[in-house]
Design a protein around this motif. Structure first.
Motif, PDB file in Angstrom:
ATOM      1  N   ILE A   1       0.836  -1.207   0.000  1.00 43.43           N
ATOM      2  CA  ILE A   1       0.000   0.000   0.000  1.00 43.43           C
ATOM      3  C   ILE A   1       0.865   1.249   0.000  1.00 43.43           C
ATOM      4  N   ARG A   2       1.991   1.183   0.657  1.00 41.88           N
ATOM      5  CA  ARG A   2       2.882   2.343   0.749  1.00 41.88           C
ATOM      6  C   ARG A   2       3.475   2.711  -0.612  1.00 41.88           C
ATOM      7  N   THR A   3       3.673   1.736  -1.486  1.00 41.63           N
ATOM      8  CA  THR A   3       4.432   1.988  -2.718  1.00 41.63           C
ATOM      9  C   THR A   3       3.640   1.823  -4.014  1.00 41.63           C
ATOM     10  N   VAL A   4       2.463   1.203  -3.973  1.00 37.18           N
ATOM     11  CA  VAL A   4       1.731   0.918  -5.204  1.00 37.18           C
ATOM     12  C   VAL A   4       1.247   2.206  -5.865  1.00 37.18           C
ATOM     13  N   ALA A   5       1.293   2.216  -7.199  1.00 38.25           N
ATOM     14  CA  ALA A   5       0.800   3.379  -7.946  1.00 38.25           C
ATOM     15  C   ALA A   5      -0.722   3.418  -7.897  1.00 38.25           C
ATOM     16  N   GLY A   6      -1.285   4.616  -8.071  1.00 38.11           N
ATOM     17  CA  GLY A   6      -2.728   4.752  -8.045  1.00 38.11           C
ATOM     18  C   GLY A   6      -3.200   5.969  -8.809  1.00 38.11           C
ATOM     19  N   ALA A   7      -4.493   5.963  -9.123  1.00 34.08           N
ATOM     20  CA  ALA A   7      -5.107   7.090  -9.833  1.00 34.08           C
ATOM     21  C   ALA A   7      -5.972   7.877  -8.855  1.00 34.08           C
ATOM     22  N   GLU A   8      -5.794   9.188  -8.825  1.00 34.74           N
ATOM     23  CA  GLU A   8      -6.539  10.027  -7.896  1.00 34.74           C
ATOM     24  C   GLU A   8      -8.027  10.004  -8.226  1.00 34.74           C
ATOM     25  N   LEU A   9      -8.853   9.795  -7.177  1.00 35.78           N
ATOM     26  CA  LEU A   9     -10.303   9.763  -7.363  1.00 35.78           C
ATOM     27  C   LEU A   9     -10.993  11.001  -6.808  1.00 35.78           C
ATOM     28  N   CYS A  10     -10.748  11.315  -5.538  1.00 30.89           N
ATOM     29  CA  CYS A  10     -11.424  12.440  -4.892  1.00 30.89           C
ATOM     30  C   CYS A  10     -10.794  12.664  -3.523  1.00 30.89           C
ATOM     31  N   THR A  11     -11.275  13.672  -2.826  1.00 29.99           N
ATOM     32  CA  THR A  11     -10.828  13.892  -1.455  1.00 29.99           C
ATOM     33  C   THR A  11     -11.589  12.964  -0.504  1.00 29.99           C
ATOM     34  N   VAL A  12     -11.014  12.746   0.661  1.00 27.92           N
ATOM     35  CA  VAL A  12     -11.692  11.955   1.681  1.00 27.92           C
ATOM     36  C   VAL A  12     -13.013  12.612   2.060  1.00 27.92           C
ATOM     37  N   GLU A  13     -13.023  13.946   2.146  1.00 25.76           N
ATOM     38  CA  GLU A  13     -14.234  14.669   2.531  1.00 25.76           C
ATOM     39  C   GLU A  13     -15.356  14.430   1.520  1.00 25.76           C
ATOM     40  N   LYS A  14     -15.024  14.463   0.236  1.00 31.29           N
ATOM     41  CA  LYS A  14     -16.035  14.234  -0.795  1.00 31.29           C
ATOM     42  C   LYS A  14     -16.569  12.806  -0.718  1.00 31.29           C
ATOM     43  N   LEU A  15     -15.686  11.856  -0.484  1.00 30.33           N
ATOM     44  CA  LEU A  15     -16.112  10.460  -0.391  1.00 30.33           C
ATOM     45  C   LEU A  15     -17.004  10.251   0.824  1.00 30.33           C
ATOM     46  N   ALA A  16     -16.651  10.876   1.941  1.00 31.11           N
ATOM     47  CA  ALA A  16     -17.435  10.718   3.167  1.00 31.11           C
ATOM     48  C   ALA A  16     -18.843  11.285   3.012  1.00 31.11           C
ATOM     49  N   ALA A  17     -19.006  12.278   2.144  1.00 33.93           N
ATOM     50  CA  ALA A  17     -20.310  12.912   1.962  1.00 33.93           C
ATOM     51  C   ALA A  17     -21.097  12.326   0.799  1.00 33.93           C
ATOM     52  N   ALA A  18     -20.566  11.298   0.144  1.00 30.06           N
ATOM     53  CA  ALA A  18     -21.173  10.774  -1.081  1.00 30.06           C
ATOM     54  C   ALA A  18     -22.467  10.030  -0.804  1.00 30.06           C
ATOM     55  N   ASN A  19     -23.326   9.977  -1.817  1.00 30.65           N
ATOM     56  CA  ASN A  19     -24.585   9.231  -1.767  1.00 30.65           C
ATOM     57  C   ASN A  19     -24.284   7.746  -1.916  1.00 30.65           C
TER      58      ASN A  19
END
Length: 379
Positions: free
Chosen positions: A56-74
Motif C-alpha cells: 500500500i505504501r508503494t503501489v501506484a494509483g489514480a486520484e479519485l477524490c478527497t476523503v471529505e467528498k467520499l465521506a459525503a457521497a450518496n
C-alpha cells in the motif's frame, strides 16, 4: 463524516460508477487513490500479501477524490462514487459475549424471553452482582469454573455464561460474503423486531494463514427480542439485509499500528434520533475477557480453513440499558437513527437505521464481482 489518522496505512473499497463495480483504494494526504490492479484486484489479494503495508505504501494509483467528498457521497445511487465495506471475498464472522457486561445482558435477554419489563426486573436482581463477579475472571480458568458452579447453585446458569467464561468462545457467521455495507450506508433492522440496538465493535482483518493484517470498525446490529426468545434464532437476529456495517477503511498493521493498539482501543458510540434523542456509549477493549489473538485461533486452524481470509467482529462492552421512551423499557432503535461508531486510530463508521425491507437490496454477489473484474481484464 470520518477522519483517518494520517500516520496510518489504509485500504478500502469504493463503488466506482465508471466501471459499475468496486475499486480497491487507499488514502494519501487526504486524497483517495484507486489502486486496483491485476496484481491485487480485491482487498482479499492485498491482505494475502506477506506485507500488505509495504504494498500500500508503494503501489501506484489514480486520484479519485478527497476523503471529505467520499465521506459525503450518496451511498444509494450507483451512479455516484461512494464507500463500500472495506472487505470483499472474506467471510464475515463474529464473536459474541466477550465482555462481562454484555454477557450479563445476554443472560437477561434469555431469561426475559424478549420482554423488556421482565428484563428490567431481572437486571435489578442479578445484573450488578454478576458483572462484578465476572469482570476479572479469565474465560476457561479454574476461577471461571468456580463462578460457573456458584451460578448454577443460584439457578442463574445460562448458555451465554457458558461461552462467556467457559473454554470455548461463541463464534458465528455474521453476514454473507460481499453483503456488508460501508460507512454512509443505511443499516437494516428486521421489521419483526421491537427491541434492538447497535453493537460498536472492533473488526479484525485476518488472512488465510490466520495472520491478523489490520483492523477496522463494525456495527453488529442486534435484535434483542428475537435472539432473546431463543438462541436458535441467532441467524435470524443477526444476518439480514444491510444488518452488517464495516468501515470506513481497514488500517493495516505497520510500525505505527499493531495488535497491541487493538488491545488498548477505546470505541465510542453516538446515536442521534430524528426525535432529538441522543445516546452515547463506550466499549473499552482493555476489558475484553478473551485476547483477540485467542479469538482468531478459535476461528481458524486445522479444524477450519478460510482460503480468502475473514473479518472478525470482537464483541462489545456496550450494554444499552438507558431508557429511551418509558421507564424500564431500555433502549431500542427508531427509524432514522444516525449511528456513529468511532475510535481514534480507526476513524468513524456512520450509518442511518432503516428497516431491512426498506434498505437497498443486496444484488452484487461473488458471481457479479468475478464477471465485473473479468470484463475489466483484472482476472
Amino acid at each position: 463524516m470520518f477522519t483517518l489518522d494520517r500516520k496510518g496505512l489504509h485500504v478500502g473499497r469504493v463503488w466506482n460508477p465508471e466501471v459499475q463495480g468496486p475499486s480497491v483504494v487507499t488514502v494519501r494526504g487526504g486524497i483517495v487513490f484507486d489502486i486496483t490492479s491485476f496484481e491485487a484486484p480485491t482487498v482479499r489479494d492485498v491482505l494475502e500479501m506477506p506485507n500488505p503495508a509495504d504494498y500500500i505504501r508503494t503501489v501506484a494509483g489514480a486520484e479519485l477524490c478527497t476523503v471529505e467528498k467520499l465521506a459525503a457521497a450518496n451511498s444509494v445511487n450507483k451512479n455516484d462514487l461512494h464507500l463500500l465495506a472495506p472487505c470483499d471475498l472474506q467471510a464475515v464472522k463474529a464473536c459474541g459475549v466477550t465482555f462481562a457486561s454484555s454477557m450479563v445482558e445476554r443472560v437477561i435477554e434469555e431469561q426475559a424471553a424478549g420482554d423488556a419489563d421482565k428484563a428490567n426486573a431481572i437486571r435489578a436482581r442479578i445484573g450488578n452482582a454478576i458483572g462484578a463477579n465476572l469482570r476479572n475472571v479469565k474465560a476457561g480458568s479454574p476461577e471461571a469454573q468456580k463462578v460457573k458452579q456458584a451460578l448454577q447453585n443460584e439457578g442463574l446458569w445460562s448458555q451465554y455464561l457458558e461461552v462467556g467464561i467457559g473454554p470455548d468462545a461463541e463464534v458465528f457467521s455474521k453476514a454473507q460474503t460481499l453483503s456488508a455495507v460501508g460507512s454512509g450506508a443505511e443499516v437494516g433492522i428486521h421489521p419483526i423486531s421491537n427491541w434492538n440496538n447497535p453493537e460498536p465493535e472492533v473488526v479484525l482483518a485476518v488472512a488465510s494463514t490466520g495472520e491478523i493484517k489490520g483492523a477496522t470498525l463494525g456495527n453488529d446490529v442486534n435484535l434483542r427480542d428475537v435472539e432473546g426468545r431463543s438462541a436458535l434464532l441467532l441467524s435470524k437476529a443477526k444476518d439480514n439485509n444491510a444488518s452488517c456495517a464495516i468501515g470506513p477503511f481497514i488500517r493495516l498493521f505497520d510500525d505505527t499500528f499493531s495488535l497491541d493498539d487493538i488491545r488498548q482501543a477505546e470505541v465510542d458510540l453516538l446515536v442521534e434520533g430524528d426525535d432529538d434523542y441522543v445516546m452515547r456509549g463506550h466499549s473499552s477493549m482493555k476489558e475484553i475477557s478473551r485476547d483477540p489473538a485467542d479469538l482468531v485461533s478459535q476461528v481458524i486452524g486445522r479444524h477450519h480453513q478460510y482460503p480468502d481470509g475473514f473479518m472478525l467482529f470482537l464483541g462489545t462492552l456496550f450494554a444499552p440499558t438507558e431508557d429511551r421512551d418509558h421507564p424500564g423499557q431500555g433502549f431500542t432503535h427508531k427509524i432514522g437513527d444516525k449511528v456513529t461508531i468511532s475510535s481514534a486510530k480507526l476513524g468513524a463508521l456512520t450509518n442511518i437505521v432503516r428497516f431491512s425491507t426498506d434498505c437497498p437490496e443486496w444484488t452484487f454477489g461473488v458471481s457479479h464481482l468475478m464477471r465485473n473484474l473479468s470484463a475489466r481484464n483484472l482476472i
